[in-house]
Enzyme design. Structure first.
Site, PDB file in Angstrom:
ATOM      1  N   ASP A 196       0.873  -1.161   0.000  1.00 57.26           N
ATOM      2  CA  ASP A 196       0.000   0.000   0.000  1.00 57.26           C
ATOM      3  C   ASP A 196       0.923   1.226   0.000  1.00 57.26           C
ATOM      4  O   ASP A 196       1.718   1.409   0.918  1.00 57.26           O
ATOM      5  CB  ASP A 196      -0.853  -0.048   1.276  1.00 57.26           C
ATOM      6  N   ILE A 197       0.820   2.042  -1.035  1.00 62.10           N
ATOM      7  CA  ILE A 197       1.776   3.150  -1.205  1.00 62.10           C
ATOM      8  C   ILE A 197       1.716   4.155  -0.042  1.00 62.10           C
ATOM      9  O   ILE A 197       2.716   4.801   0.271  1.00 62.10           O
ATOM     10  CB  ILE A 197       1.566   3.843  -2.583  1.00 62.10           C
ATOM     11  N   ASN A 251      -6.629  13.408 -10.605  1.00 62.18           N
ATOM     12  CA  ASN A 251      -7.408  13.841 -11.776  1.00 62.18           C
ATOM     13  C   ASN A 251      -7.117  15.328 -12.008  1.00 62.18           C
ATOM     14  O   ASN A 251      -6.403  15.955 -11.227  1.00 62.18           O
ATOM     15  CB  ASN A 251      -8.907  13.576 -11.572  1.00 62.18           C
ATOM     16  N   GLY A 255      -9.735   5.488  -5.521  1.00 64.14           N
ATOM     17  CA  GLY A 255      -8.490   4.744  -5.735  1.00 64.14           C
ATOM     18  C   GLY A 255      -7.348   5.208  -4.859  1.00 64.14           C
ATOM     19  O   GLY A 255      -7.528   5.555  -3.681  1.00 64.14           O
ATOM     20  N   ASP A 294      -5.718   7.915  -5.073  1.00 63.83           N
ATOM     21  CA  ASP A 294      -5.901   9.337  -4.764  1.00 63.83           C
ATOM     22  C   ASP A 294      -6.645   9.495  -3.431  1.00 63.83           C
ATOM     23  O   ASP A 294      -6.210  10.221  -2.515  1.00 63.83           O
ATOM     24  CB  ASP A 294      -6.713   9.969  -5.923  1.00 63.83           C
ATOM     25  N   SER A 337      -2.884   5.417 -13.989  1.00 63.39           N
ATOM     26  CA  SER A 337      -3.930   5.160 -15.012  1.00 63.39           C
ATOM     27  C   SER A 337      -4.458   3.733 -15.046  1.00 63.39           C
ATOM     28  O   SER A 337      -5.368   3.442 -15.814  1.00 63.39           O
ATOM     29  CB  SER A 337      -3.439   5.509 -16.438  1.00 63.39           C
ATOM     30  N   GLY A 362      -6.094   1.938 -12.906  1.00 61.74           N
ATOM     31  CA  GLY A 362      -7.281   1.612 -12.105  1.00 61.74           C
ATOM     32  C   GLY A 362      -8.523   2.156 -12.786  1.00 61.74           C
ATOM     33  O   GLY A 362      -8.917   1.711 -13.865  1.00 61.74           O
ATOM     34  N   VAL A 363      -9.090   3.199 -12.173  1.00 60.04           N
ATOM     35  CA  VAL A 363     -10.305   3.826 -12.704  1.00 60.04           C
ATOM     36  C   VAL A 363     -10.119   4.249 -14.165  1.00 60.04           C
ATOM     37  O   VAL A 363     -11.046   4.137 -14.976  1.00 60.04           O
ATOM     38  CB  VAL A 363     -10.655   5.073 -11.843  1.00 60.04           C
TER      39      VAL A 363
HETATM   40  N1  AR6 Z   1      -1.303   1.698  -3.001  1.00 65.21           N
HETATM   41  C1  AR6 Z   1      -0.788   1.351  -4.205  1.00 65.21           C
HETATM   42  N2  AR6 Z   1      -1.520   1.229  -5.310  1.00 65.21           N
HETATM   43  C2  AR6 Z   1      -2.851   1.439  -5.217  1.00 65.21           C
HETATM   44  C3  AR6 Z   1      -3.481   1.811  -3.998  1.00 65.21           C
HETATM   45  C4  AR6 Z   1      -2.626   1.940  -2.856  1.00 65.21           C
HETATM   46  N3  AR6 Z   1      -3.115   2.289  -1.676  1.00 65.21           N
HETATM   47  N4  AR6 Z   1      -4.799   1.960  -4.223  1.00 65.21           N
HETATM   48  C5  AR6 Z   1      -5.003   1.679  -5.519  1.00 65.21           C
HETATM   49  N5  AR6 Z   1      -3.844   1.368  -6.115  1.00 65.21           N
HETATM   50  P1  AR6 Z   1      -6.384   4.529  -9.562  1.00 65.21           P
HETATM   51  P2  AR6 Z   1      -6.032   5.941 -12.111  1.00 65.21           P
HETATM   52  C6  AR6 Z   1      -3.548   1.025  -7.528  1.00 65.21           C
HETATM   53  O1  AR6 Z   1      -7.782   4.177  -9.924  1.00 65.21           O
HETATM   54  O2  AR6 Z   1      -6.355   4.718 -12.871  1.00 65.21           O
HETATM   55  C7  AR6 Z   1      -9.110   8.611  -8.872  1.00 65.21           C
HETATM   56  O3  AR6 Z   1     -10.455   8.729  -8.579  1.00 65.21           O
HETATM   57  C8  AR6 Z   1      -4.686   0.468  -8.334  1.00 65.21           C
HETATM   58  O4  AR6 Z   1      -4.797  -0.946  -8.150  1.00 65.21           O
HETATM   59  O5  AR6 Z   1      -6.139   4.985  -8.182  1.00 65.21           O
HETATM   60  O6  AR6 Z   1      -4.868   6.756 -12.557  1.00 65.21           O
HETATM   61  C9  AR6 Z   1      -8.480   9.915  -9.319  1.00 65.21           C
HETATM   62  O7  AR6 Z   1      -9.009  11.012  -8.630  1.00 65.21           O
HETATM   63  C10 AR6 Z   1      -4.242   0.803  -9.726  1.00 65.21           C
HETATM   64  O8  AR6 Z   1      -3.385  -0.214 -10.252  1.00 65.21           O
HETATM   65  O9  AR6 Z   1      -5.805   5.682 -10.538  1.00 65.21           O
HETATM   66  C11 AR6 Z   1      -8.782   9.940 -10.762  1.00 65.21           C
HETATM   67  O10 AR6 Z   1     -10.090  10.409 -10.998  1.00 65.21           O
HETATM   68  C12 AR6 Z   1      -3.421   2.077  -9.578  1.00 65.21           C
HETATM   69  O11 AR6 Z   1      -3.214   2.240  -8.186  1.00 65.21           O
HETATM   70  C13 AR6 Z   1      -8.702   8.494 -11.179  1.00 65.21           C
HETATM   71  O12 AR6 Z   1      -8.981   7.749  -9.993  1.00 65.21           O
HETATM   72  C14 AR6 Z   1      -4.076   3.327 -10.102  1.00 65.21           C
HETATM   73  O13 AR6 Z   1      -5.481   3.263  -9.883  1.00 65.21           O
HETATM   74  C15 AR6 Z   1      -7.320   8.124 -11.646  1.00 65.21           C
HETATM   75  O14 AR6 Z   1      -7.335   6.816 -12.144  1.00 65.21           O
END
Ligand code: AR6
Length: 339
Positions: free
Chosen positions: A9-10, A23, A31, A33, A116, A118-119
């Site tokens: 977990d980062i 975003n 996510g 963020d 990028s 995830g969401v």
């Molecule tokens: N530690 C490490 N990695 C993580 C964690 C964590 N705690 N939580 C999630 N991930 P995302 P995006 C991974 O969706 O795709 C937000 O709403 C996750 O499994 O967080 O760039 C923003 O505000 C995935 O592989 O980011 C934007 O609106 C990676 O982090 C949007 O999501 C990125 O997932 C950005 O989407």
């Protein structure tokens, strides 16, 4: 090693800067963020409000507040729309801009989530390969420790073909000392590594020996002078033969400048087996050459060690991409090179 791929977990990571997959508003979201804002506390949002948002592919920096890191670098990745809309270039830009900001603020260690993936829907395997390539390129000219934090194993999906090939190779070659020749991969034999600095090696200087012990029989001196070169000397000779520079070699091996310095300057420094193999990969050595390099530090490749068999597989197939090798090791629950 400068680039590490870890599963964690980062928000729990202790390093100078962590990167947030934000975003365009920079005002928080879900996510990673959401997790970062939650762990940092409300003051992070207050500072983010002053930044005026952020373009896709760009990055901005804030303090880390309640997090264990000094800084948070907020970058905005592209939304995946099938790959035809400049997504890759924008994602590369996220990594470059974030690393440049980290460097500007004197950070020696930075951790990235898979931006990028995830969401925003960027396929995880492709997102990982963009991350690895872009960060490696940066590390070629810069000294920094960079972590790519993968939250789930899915990002680490090597191709099915490679997985099947490696599985078959292990099945055909794995010798479990307890069970004799062994055909099932589930008997997991954890890799055993000598830790850095453990053990001793040195090139015996006959003159030194004679001075220490007085008269040494000629036969012994003769024998000792025919001894093989030590690891550092062998490595330098190989670098010379391969026509690359020392820096190119240790960067390609994903070995830090500090480790390189120790290898070259500390007489009693013994690199880990992991490090020696990383150099063999960087130098694109054959299986036999690798075994020779390992032997200069007293290591070998064993048929009863799954890690060793996977390395052997890549050497025989002349596949020298250290990150493909690491992805495969990870998939087979083995310790990765440089971790
Ligand atoms: N530690 C490490 N990695 C993580 C964690 C964590 N705690 N939580 C999630 N991930 P995302 P995006 C991974 O969706 O795709 C937000 O709403 C996750 O499994 O967080 O760039 C923003 O505000 C995935 O592989 O980011 C934007 O609106 C990676 O982090 C949007 O999501 C990125 O997932 C950005 O989407």
């Amino acid at each position: 090693m400068p680039l590490h791929i870890i599963r964690q977990d980062i928000t729990k990571l202790k390093c100078e800067a962590i990167v947030n997959a934000a975003n365009n508003t920079l005002l928080g979201g879900g996510g990673v963020d959401g997790a970062i804002h939650k762990a940092a506390g409300g003051k992070l949002l207050e500072e983010c409000k002053t930044l005026g948002g952020c373009d896709t592919g760009d990055a901005k920096i804030t303090k880390g507040y309640n997090l264990l890191c000094k800084y948070v670098i907020h970058t905005v990745g592209p939304i995946w729309r099938g790959g035809q809309f400049n997504e890759k270039a924008l994602l590369e830009s996220c990594y470059r801009k974030s690393l440049t900001l980290a460097k500007l603020h004197g950070c020696e260690s930075v951790a990235f989530p898979l931006i990028s993936s995830g969401v925003y829907g960027y396929p995880k395997d492709r997102a990982l390969s963009v991350a690895v390539d872009t960060i490696s390129e940066f590390l070629f000219d810069n000294e920094m420790t960079v972590y790519i934090v993968v939250f789930d194993k899915e990002a680490y999906e090597i191709s099915e073909e490679l997985f099947d090939d490696v599985t078959e190779y292990i099945d055909d070659n794995y010798l479990d000392e307890r069970f004799g020749w062994q055909t099932k991969t589930e008997h997991y034999n954890p890799s055993c590594f000598d830790t850095e600095g453990e053990g001793r090696y040195y090139k015996i200087d006959c003159q030194e020996l004679a001075e220490m012990f007085g008269e040494v029989p000629n036969k012994l001196i003769d024998m000792l002078s025919k001894m093989d070169d030590n690891f550092a000397v062998t490595l330098l000779k190989l670098i010379d033969i391969k026509g690359i520079t020392e820096v190119e070699c240790y960067k390609k091996a994903n070995v830090s400048k500090q480790t390189w310095y120790k290898i070259m300057n500390e007489k009693n420094y013994k690199p880990s087996k992991n490090t020696v193999i990383a150099f063999a990969i960087a130098l694109e050595l054959s299986l036999e050459e690798t075994k020779h390099l390992l032997s200069t530090v007293g290591f070998t490749l064993s048929k009863s060690n799954k890690f060793d068999i996977i390395i052997e597989y890549f050497l025989l197939n002349k596949e020298y991409n250290i990150f493909t090798i690491n992805e495969t090791l990870f998939k087979f629950d083995q310790v990765c090179l440089g971790m």
